[in-house]
Scaffold this motif. Structure first.
Motif, short mmCIF file in Angstrom:
data_model
loop_
_atom_site.label_atom_id
_atom_site.label_comp_id
_atom_site.label_asym_id
_atom_site.label_seq_id
_atom_site.Cartn_x
_atom_site.Cartn_y
_atom_site.Cartn_z
N ALA A 175 -10.91 2.01 -3.75
CA ALA A 175 -9.87 1.19 -3.11
C ALA A 175 -9.00 0.52 -4.16
CB ALA A 175 -10.52 0.15 -2.20
N ILE A 176 -9.63 0.09 -5.23
CA ILE A 176 -8.87 -0.56 -6.32
C ILE A 176 -7.92 0.45 -6.96
CG2 ILE A 176 -9.09 -1.58 -8.62
CD1 ILE A 176 -10.98 -3.43 -7.65
N GLU A 177 -8.39 1.66 -7.08
CA GLU A 177 -7.54 2.70 -7.66
C GLU A 177 -6.28 2.91 -6.80
OE1 GLU A 177 -8.60 7.10 -8.92
OE2 GLU A 177 -10.18 5.66 -9.48
N VAL A 178 -6.49 2.98 -5.48
CA VAL A 178 -5.36 3.13 -4.55
C VAL A 178 -4.42 1.93 -4.69
CG1 VAL A 178 -4.69 3.23 -2.11
CG2 VAL A 178 -6.71 4.48 -2.89
N TYR A 179 -5.04 0.76 -4.78
CA TYR A 179 -4.25 -0.48 -4.94
C TYR A 179 -3.34 -0.41 -6.16
CZ TYR A 179 -3.46 -5.41 -6.25
OH TYR A 179 -2.89 -6.59 -6.64
N HIS A 180 -3.92 0.01 -7.29
CA HIS A 180 -3.13 0.08 -8.54
C HIS A 180 -2.02 1.12 -8.46
CE1 HIS A 180 -5.08 -2.88 -10.92
NE2 HIS A 180 -6.29 -2.34 -10.79
N GLU A 181 -2.36 2.21 -7.85
CA GLU A 181 -1.38 3.29 -7.71
C GLU A 181 -0.18 2.81 -6.89
OE1 GLU A 181 -0.22 6.81 -8.97
OE2 GLU A 181 -2.07 5.80 -9.62
N ARG A 186 5.15 0.93 -5.67
CA ARG A 186 5.82 0.18 -4.59
C ARG A 186 6.03 -1.29 -4.92
NH1 ARG A 186 7.71 3.08 -0.04
NH2 ARG A 186 6.91 5.16 -0.44
N GLY A 187 5.50 -1.72 -6.03
CA GLY A 187 5.62 -3.15 -6.37
C GLY A 187 4.49 -3.94 -5.74
N THR A 188 4.41 -3.90 -4.39
CA THR A 188 3.27 -4.53 -3.72
C THR A 188 2.45 -3.44 -3.06
OG1 THR A 188 4.63 -4.89 -1.77
CG2 THR A 188 4.35 -6.77 -3.23
N ALA A 189 1.13 -3.61 -3.10
CA ALA A 189 0.23 -2.58 -2.58
C ALA A 189 -0.21 -2.87 -1.15
CB ALA A 189 -0.98 -2.45 -3.49
N VAL A 190 -0.39 -4.17 -0.89
CA VAL A 190 -0.92 -4.55 0.42
C VAL A 190 0.17 -5.23 1.24
CG1 VAL A 190 -2.79 -5.76 1.62
CG2 VAL A 190 -3.14 -4.96 -0.72
N CYS A 221 0.02 2.29 5.89
CA CYS A 221 1.19 2.41 6.75
C CYS A 221 1.72 3.84 6.68
CB CYS A 221 2.26 1.42 6.29
SG CYS A 221 3.85 1.61 7.10
N SER A 222 1.93 4.45 7.86
CA SER A 222 2.37 5.84 7.86
C SER A 222 3.82 5.95 7.37
CB SER A 222 2.26 6.41 9.28
OG SER A 222 2.95 5.55 10.17
N SER A 223 4.50 4.82 7.32
CA SER A 223 5.90 4.84 6.88
C SER A 223 6.04 4.59 5.37
CB SER A 223 6.69 3.82 7.69
OG SER A 223 7.93 3.62 7.10
N CYS A 224 5.43 3.52 4.86
CA CYS A 224 5.62 3.19 3.43
C CYS A 224 4.39 3.45 2.57
CB CYS A 224 6.08 1.74 3.26
SG CYS A 224 4.82 0.52 3.66
N GLY A 225 3.26 3.71 3.22
CA GLY A 225 2.06 4.05 2.47
C GLY A 225 1.25 2.86 2.01
N ARG A 226 1.74 1.63 2.25
CA ARG A 226 1.00 0.46 1.77
C ARG A 226 -0.28 0.24 2.59
NH1 ARG A 226 6.43 -1.29 1.35
NH2 ARG A 226 7.00 -1.78 -0.82
N ILE A 227 -1.22 -0.42 1.98
CA ILE A 227 -2.46 -0.77 2.67
C ILE A 227 -2.13 -1.88 3.66
CG2 ILE A 227 -4.75 -1.77 2.36
CD1 ILE A 227 -4.46 -0.55 -0.62
N LEU A 228 -2.57 -1.70 4.91
CA LEU A 228 -2.23 -2.69 5.95
C LEU A 228 -3.29 -3.77 6.03
CD1 LEU A 228 -0.93 -0.20 8.65
CD2 LEU A 228 0.48 -1.76 7.27
#
Ligand SMILES: [Zn+2]
Length: 231
Positions: A175-181, A186-190, A221-228
């Motif tokens: 999850a942290i890896e996804v967060y960093h990516e 995107r600037g913000t992950a969540v 998010c299916s639109s921007c990919g960020r973690i909801l």
């Protein structure tokens, strides 16, 4: 605690950390140099040199005047001594005396002009010295404040780093890896979900995504990919 909430907390700490690190580098760049103080010091140096120069001119003119005066005194002594009887010789001495007097008068005018310049330069040096002292005092107190702020910020940053480590240790590494990516791209992950809308891209989420998010699983998010993250 859901992974989304953990990552959201991590993001909050990261934002605080970044903002404090920015302040830290801003303050570091303000420490140790001052353009106004340097400029004031340069101006004072130039003015002091000018004062020295006109001072030298003043002494040289005064010396010339003294020299002429002693020559004149000697000539006049000779003229009025009664020792010289030869009219031609007397006339010559008179001419010489007149010439020296005219030259001395010119030099005296020049000496007055130089004296004005010396006065001006002296006043200017004194004003610039006070200005420099004031700037240096201000600068020193500013530097002290900045140093104190710097120390405080270092503590804040170090505490935040510690907090971040603790938070990160409890989160699933994947999850942290996804967060960093996401953070990188995107600037913000969540992104918070508010009234069914992803605050990251401001698009309404499909019901299924909302339901998944509510259940606590990691949904993007299916639109921007960020973690909801649903608070
Ligand atoms: Zn989105």
């Amino acid at each position: 605690m859901s992974v989304a909430k953990q990552l959201y907390q991590l993001q909050e700490v990261d934002l605080e950390l970044e903002s404090n690190e920015q302040s830290l580098s801003r303050i570091t760049s303000q420490l140790g140099k001052s353009k106004p103080v340097d400029e004031a010091r340069d101006k004072l140096t130039v003015e002091r040199q000018r004062l020295e120069e006109v001072g030298r001119q003043q002494h040289s003119v005064e010396w010339e005047i003294d020299d002429l005066t002693s020559k004149l005194t000697a000539i006049e002594k000779e003229l009025y001594s009664g020792r010289i009887r030869n009219p031609k010789e007397l006339t010559n001495l008179q001419h010489e005396s007149d010439g020296l007097k005219a030259k001395r008068s010119q030099l005296e005018d020049k000496a007055l002009e130089i004296m004005d310049q010396v006065e001006l330069a002296t006043r200017s040096v004194s004003t610039l010295t006070s200005e420099l002292e004031l700037l240096e005092t201000e600068w020193q107190s500013q530097q002290q404040q900045l140093s104190a702020q710097l120390e405080q910020l270092k503590t804040v940053v170090s505490n935040l780093k510690h907090k971040r480590e603790q938070l990160a240790a409890e989160i699933d590494p994947q999850a942290i890896e996804v967060y960093h990516e996401l953070k990188k791209h995107r600037g913000t992950a969540v992104a918070k979900v508010e009234q069914g809308i992803c605050r990251g891209c401001r698009i309404s989420l499909p019901i299924s995504e909302l339901q998944q998010t509510r259940s606590g699983s990691l949904v993007r998010c299916s639109s921007c990919g960020r973690i909801l993250y649903l608070a």
